[in-house]
Design a protein around this motif. Structure first.
Motif, mmCIF file in Angstrom:
data_model
loop_
_atom_site.group_PDB
_atom_site.id
_atom_site.type_symbol
_atom_site.label_atom_id
_atom_site.label_comp_id
_atom_site.label_asym_id
_atom_site.label_seq_id
_atom_site.Cartn_x
_atom_site.Cartn_y
_atom_site.Cartn_z
ATOM 1 N N VAL A 190 0.848 -1.200 0.000
ATOM 2 C CA VAL A 190 0.000 0.000 0.000
ATOM 3 C C VAL A 190 0.878 1.244 0.000
ATOM 4 O O VAL A 190 1.839 1.349 0.758
ATOM 5 N N ASP A 191 0.540 2.189 -0.884
ATOM 6 C CA ASP A 191 1.299 3.428 -1.045
ATOM 7 C C ASP A 191 0.827 4.492 -0.067
ATOM 8 O O ASP A 191 -0.333 4.522 0.355
ATOM 9 N N ALA A 192 1.736 5.417 0.221
ATOM 10 C CA ALA A 192 1.440 6.560 1.084
ATOM 11 C C ALA A 192 0.676 7.627 0.316
ATOM 12 O O ALA A 192 0.740 7.702 -0.914
ATOM 13 N N PRO A 193 -0.034 8.517 1.050
ATOM 14 C CA PRO A 193 -0.632 9.698 0.414
ATOM 15 C C PRO A 193 0.413 10.786 0.193
ATOM 16 O O PRO A 193 1.612 10.520 0.290
ATOM 17 N N ASN A 194 -0.045 12.027 -0.078
ATOM 18 C CA ASN A 194 0.866 13.132 -0.417
ATOM 19 C C ASN A 194 1.708 12.776 -1.631
ATOM 20 O O ASN A 194 2.918 12.898 -1.625
ATOM 21 N N TRP A 195 1.034 12.271 -2.676
ATOM 22 C CA TRP A 195 1.734 11.823 -3.882
ATOM 23 C C TRP A 195 2.813 10.796 -3.527
ATOM 24 O O TRP A 195 3.905 10.789 -4.098
ATOM 25 N N GLY A 196 2.503 9.973 -2.555
ATOM 26 C CA GLY A 196 3.400 8.890 -2.166
ATOM 27 C C GLY A 196 4.452 9.260 -1.152
ATOM 28 O O GLY A 196 5.133 8.380 -0.624
ATOM 29 N N GLN A 197 4.627 10.568 -0.853
ATOM 30 C CA GLN A 197 5.770 11.002 -0.041
ATOM 31 C C GLN A 197 5.463 11.161 1.451
ATOM 32 O O GLN A 197 6.382 11.316 2.251
ATOM 33 N N ASP A 198 4.195 11.144 1.812
ATOM 34 C CA ASP A 198 3.784 11.124 3.216
ATOM 35 C C ASP A 198 4.439 12.219 4.046
ATOM 36 O O ASP A 198 4.804 12.001 5.202
#
Length: 451
Positions: A190-198
């Motif tokens: 599962v990927d992070a939010p904030n365009w993946g940058q969390d």
């Protein structure tokens, strides 16, 4: 001591155990799983992902890329797929062919839906729920492939919209549970939010709850490291938060440069290797104009590596140096490195009054090298400073765990905020990569205390 179980309670426990035999998920016997915060195969062998992303959805004709990526040492390929919500759908037959190409080239397939990228901020992006719908349409060709396939549910499923990001944990847990209820036994990524940058730490703070929501306890978290991760200390803090918490993490995307800043790729690669975490670079080839500097090869030509390709495949802590083939294909421990030249052996300069420093050449390649310096306190220190003179046309290009300046061949490296204070007898190390025109020799390093 615990009291003995009564006969009745023992009988109840025996009945529960008998029932569990019939309901244990398939991943208990086959496929990848998470064990004590680590990704392991069915036999319990540790597996550390080393690979790159391949934009298959937009370049379905580039099927030779799987063999090319393998030829450079990768053990995993992250394959871009589309659910049909934003780009043309990669149907079950196409996905089945992708899996067969991975297996033929002894690669682990990490399959991901790209349509979710930036949901909440990007109007055309799909939801995680729509991504799950796609996986259910594709399920028939993925069943039985649990030891070759990791399912990355949706790429960068939220942008920077704060209201949408608040739903990340609930939506991700729901996606995991829908897949489990449908019979998916694969390791889920599962990927992070904030365009993946969390950068808002939404995934970091909610990861434990999401992991606990998976009835198989087989979910891995993916952080994408671009401009948010310009500083080594930020990289280390994020990675170590997960390892200290016993939660599984990999760097699912990163590059050497980006429009939002200059990520510290040396720190990302060094510290993932140090911590035994996986990484996947973005991306093989075919990036659109404006981000085409992230291509690892030109025009999908394996013989035309770009500087980024040279770095991630052949540089320090790179794929060729650190990748181990998946055990399902017969891979095992990495081969022993070649015996270093005598010039590579560390030498100890005479001890200074406050501290001593030992310089070691870790590796050399055409035009470059990697070195490490270990500083040991001979008395209690609040800070330290080292200097040396390079020969062989050597110069430092990037460094970690030290603040480095240079004036011609003269190099000075001082402690950073978190490693300056050393008790007597305590050591710390810093490292760097450099350029060279000749053979790198081991210089004498002078070390002194600073206040």
């Amino acid at each position: 001591m615990r009291q003995r179980l009564t006969i009745a309670s023992a009988a109840v426990l025996a009945l529960i155990a008998a029932l569990l035999v019939h309901v244990l998920p398939a991943h208990a016997d086959t496929g990848f799983r998470v064990s004590e915060g680590r990704l392991v195969d069915a036999a319990g062998n540790d597996f550390v992902v080393r690979g790159v992303s391949h934009p298959h959805s937009w370049y379905t004709q580039e099927t030779d890329s799987f063999a090319d990526i393998k030829s450079l040492g990768a053990n995993t390929v992250r394959v871009v797929l589309s659910s049909g919500d934003r780009w043309e759908e990669n149907g079950p037959s196409d996905v089945a062919n992708v899996v067969s190409l991975c297996k033929a080239n002894r690669l682990i397939c990490m399959l991901e839906v790209h349509d979710t990228t930036g949901y909440g901020e990007e109007s055309e992006a799909a939801t995680l729920d729509q991504a799950v719908d796609y996986w259910l349409r594709t399920q028939s060709v993925l069943e039985g492939e649990e030891d070759h396939v990791l399912v990355n549910i949706g790429n960068e499923p939220y942008g920077n919209d704060a209201a949408a990001n608040q739903n990340w944990a609930d939506d991700t847990s729901e996606a995991v549970q829908r897949l489990r209820s449908a019979g998916f036994d694969h390791t889920l990524v599962v990927d992070a939010p904030n365009w993946g940058q969390d950068w808002a730490h939404t995934m970091r703070e909610g990861a434990q709850g999401v992991f606990d929501s998976d009835p198989h306890a087989n979910t891995v978290f993916s952080i994408h490291m671009y401009g948010v991760y310009e500083q080594e200390s930020v990289v280390v803090d994020y990675l170590e938060h997960f390892t200290d918490s016993g939660l599984p993490l990999l760097v699912g995307e990163f590059g050497f440069d980006h429009s939002d800043g200059n990520p510290d790729e040396d720190a990302i690669m060094h510290h993932t290797e140090r911590l035994g975490l996986g990484y996947i670079g973005w991306s093989w080839s075919g990036n659109s104009e404006g981000v085409d500097y992230l291509d690892m090869v030109e025009d999908f030509d394996v013989d035309s590596l770009t500087p980024w390709g040279e770095r991630i495949f052949h540089g320090p802590d790179g794929i060729a140096e650190t990748s181990v083939e998946a055990p399902v294909y017969g891979g095992g421990e990495p081969t022993d490195p070649p015996t270093p030249d005598p010039t590579d052996e560390p030498t100890e300069p005479p001890a200074a009054s406050d501290c001593e420093a030992v310089y070691s050449v870790v590796g050399q390649w055409d035009g470059g090298f990697q070195a490490e310096v270990t500083v040991t306190a001979l008395t209690d220190l609040t800070g330290w400073d080292t200097t040396w003179t390079h020969t062989g046309g050597a110069s430092v290009s990037s460094a970690w765990n030290a603040s480095v300046t240079q004036d011609g061949p003269l190099v000075r490296a001082a402690n950073v905020a978190y490693n300056g204070a050393l008790a007597e007898g305590e050591s710390t190390s810093f490292g760097f990569t450099g350029n060279r025109t000749g053979t790198v020799t081991v210089p004498d390093v002078q070390c002194a205390a600073v206040s």
